[in-house]
Scaffold this active site. Structure first.
Site, PDB file in Angstrom:
ATOM      1  N   PHE A  42       0.832  -1.203   0.000  1.00 39.52           N
ATOM      2  CA  PHE A  42       0.000   0.000   0.000  1.00 39.52           C
ATOM      3  C   PHE A  42       0.867   1.254   0.000  1.00 39.52           C
ATOM      4  O   PHE A  42       1.745   1.410   0.852  1.00 39.52           O
ATOM      5  CB  PHE A  42      -0.902  -0.036   1.242  1.00 39.52           C
ATOM      6  CG  PHE A  42      -1.890   1.083   1.335  1.00 39.52           C
ATOM      7  CD1 PHE A  42      -3.053   1.062   0.591  1.00 39.52           C
ATOM      8  CD2 PHE A  42      -1.657   2.158   2.172  1.00 39.52           C
ATOM      9  CE1 PHE A  42      -3.978   2.088   0.684  1.00 39.52           C
ATOM     10  CE2 PHE A  42      -2.568   3.191   2.275  1.00 39.52           C
ATOM     11  CZ  PHE A  42      -3.731   3.159   1.525  1.00 39.52           C
ATOM     12  N   SER A 110       3.430  -6.811   2.560  1.00 38.52           N
ATOM     13  CA  SER A 110       2.402  -6.001   3.217  1.00 38.52           C
ATOM     14  C   SER A 110       1.049  -6.198   2.532  1.00 38.52           C
ATOM     15  O   SER A 110       0.552  -7.320   2.462  1.00 38.52           O
ATOM     16  CB  SER A 110       2.847  -4.538   3.228  1.00 38.52           C
ATOM     17  OG  SER A 110       2.068  -3.784   4.127  1.00 38.52           O
ATOM     18  N   MET A 111       0.427  -5.130   1.985  1.00 38.59           N
ATOM     19  CA  MET A 111      -0.827  -5.319   1.280  1.00 38.59           C
ATOM     20  C   MET A 111      -0.647  -6.258   0.097  1.00 38.59           C
ATOM     21  O   MET A 111      -1.563  -6.999  -0.271  1.00 38.59           O
ATOM     22  CB  MET A 111      -1.404  -3.989   0.804  1.00 38.59           C
ATOM     23  CG  MET A 111      -2.750  -4.134   0.100  1.00 38.59           C
ATOM     24  SD  MET A 111      -3.429  -2.589  -0.537  1.00 38.59           S
ATOM     25  CE  MET A 111      -2.424  -2.370  -2.019  1.00 38.59           C
ATOM     26  N   ASP A 211       8.502  -4.447  13.476  1.00 39.38           N
ATOM     27  CA  ASP A 211       7.719  -3.934  12.349  1.00 39.38           C
ATOM     28  C   ASP A 211       6.813  -2.841  12.898  1.00 39.38           C
ATOM     29  O   ASP A 211       5.912  -3.108  13.681  1.00 39.38           O
ATOM     30  CB  ASP A 211       6.898  -5.071  11.738  1.00 39.38           C
ATOM     31  CG  ASP A 211       6.129  -4.651  10.496  1.00 39.38           C
ATOM     32  OD1 ASP A 211       5.847  -3.452  10.326  1.00 39.38           O
ATOM     33  OD2 ASP A 211       5.796  -5.543   9.678  1.00 39.38           O
ATOM     34  N   HIS A 241       9.741  -3.213   8.457  1.00 38.79           N
ATOM     35  CA  HIS A 241       8.593  -3.640   7.647  1.00 38.79           C
ATOM     36  C   HIS A 241       8.958  -3.952   6.194  1.00 38.79           C
ATOM     37  O   HIS A 241       8.584  -4.993   5.657  1.00 38.79           O
ATOM     38  CB  HIS A 241       7.501  -2.569   7.690  1.00 38.79           C
ATOM     39  CG  HIS A 241       6.287  -2.937   6.910  1.00 38.79           C
ATOM     40  ND1 HIS A 241       5.488  -4.002   7.245  1.00 38.79           N
ATOM     41  CD2 HIS A 241       5.737  -2.384   5.779  1.00 38.79           C
ATOM     42  CE1 HIS A 241       4.486  -4.100   6.373  1.00 38.79           C
ATOM     43  NE2 HIS A 241       4.629  -3.140   5.475  1.00 38.79           N
TER      44      HIS A 241
END
Length: 266
Positions: A42, A110-111, A211, A241
């Site tokens: 994202f 992530s996303m 993270d 992250h």
């Protein structure tokens, strides 16, 4: 007749945000054409995934790293896109790989990890394996519950980019978080979590011990929710992250290459 106003030009694409395509070299992979789809996260762009994709490509795998709609340009443009747009783009890249490869492995950050899991849930018969790095499917942040109202009052808030331990590394993500887009992502999570039991492919889950973007709620949801007979969790001790371009990137590259070779062997 009054003259028409010229149509505004689309936002310029960041030089590092272009998609990546690497052709398969079956002579390096035992004669089989193996495809790998990797999705960024994202507000990010392919810049955070290209080193990983290029590494896998150098081993003979066919690689697609798409640019999700609204990413790599401006956060304002992203605010006009939704989860359906982003998933549609990874689904198109996935279909492209399936057309001319013997097996396809999907992955993401992530996303992007959430999008990869959705693909695996929707196509359990076509996904040979799933690789995720700090995926996001849940959050403890209380302000998320305010997004339906906040998105009507504020277009954006300060961003969450560059959670990276390695000095000098840059994921080239937006400095602002577009709230309409964020609300779309968070709204998609419950249906995705409900679909996790449909995932049967082997799962390789990379998780940073520190993270500051994705908290600890997602990991048990995913590892306990899928129906995969093989679930492997790897800890990343020296990355934050955006681990795909952080200190532990070599670990991700090496272990994912071994994973792809094994699950796509046929």
């Amino acid at each position: 007749m009054p003259s028409r106003s010229p149509r505004p030009s689309p936002p310029a694409l960041h030089p590092l945000a272009s998609p990546l395509t690497v052709a398969a070299r079956p002579e390096l992979t035992g004669g089989r054409r193996i495809g790998v789809l990797l999705s960024h996260g994202f507000t990010g762009s392919p810049a955070s995934m290209k080193p990983w994709g290029e590494h896998l490509g150098s081993l003979g795998y066919g690689v697609e790293v798409p640019r999700l709609p609204g990413h790599g340009t401006t956060w304002q443009e992203m605010n006009r896109t939704t989860w359906a747009d982003w998933y549609g783009e990874v689904a198109r890249a996935f279909d492209k790989l399936c057309l001319d490869h013997d097996a396809v492995v999907v992955g993401g950050l992530s996303m992007g990890g959430a999008l990869a899991l959705q693909l695996a849930a929707d196509h359990p018969d076509r996904v040979a394996g799933v690789m995720v790095v700090n995926p996001a499917l849940a959050t403890k942040r209380r302000d998320v519950k305010l997004l339906p109202v906040l998105k009507l009052l504020l277009p954006s808030m300060p961003g969450i980019s560059n959670d990276i331990k390695l000095a000098g590394a840059d994921e080239h993500a937006y400095a602002r978080t577009p709230l309409r887009a964020a609300h779309s992502m968070f709204s998609a999570w419950p249906a995705l979590v409900a679909s996790l039991p449909r995932i049967t492919a082997p799962l390789l889950y990379f998780r940073s011990t520190v993270d500051k973007v994705v908290d600890e709620l997602t990991e048990p949801l995913v590892t306990g929710g899928v129906s995969s007979s093989e679930v492997t969790v790897r800890r990343l001790e020296n990355s934050y992250h955006v681990a795909t371009i952080d200190n532990d990137a070599p670990q991700i590259f090496a272990e994912s290459a071994e994973f792809v070779a094994r699950v796509a062997a046929g």
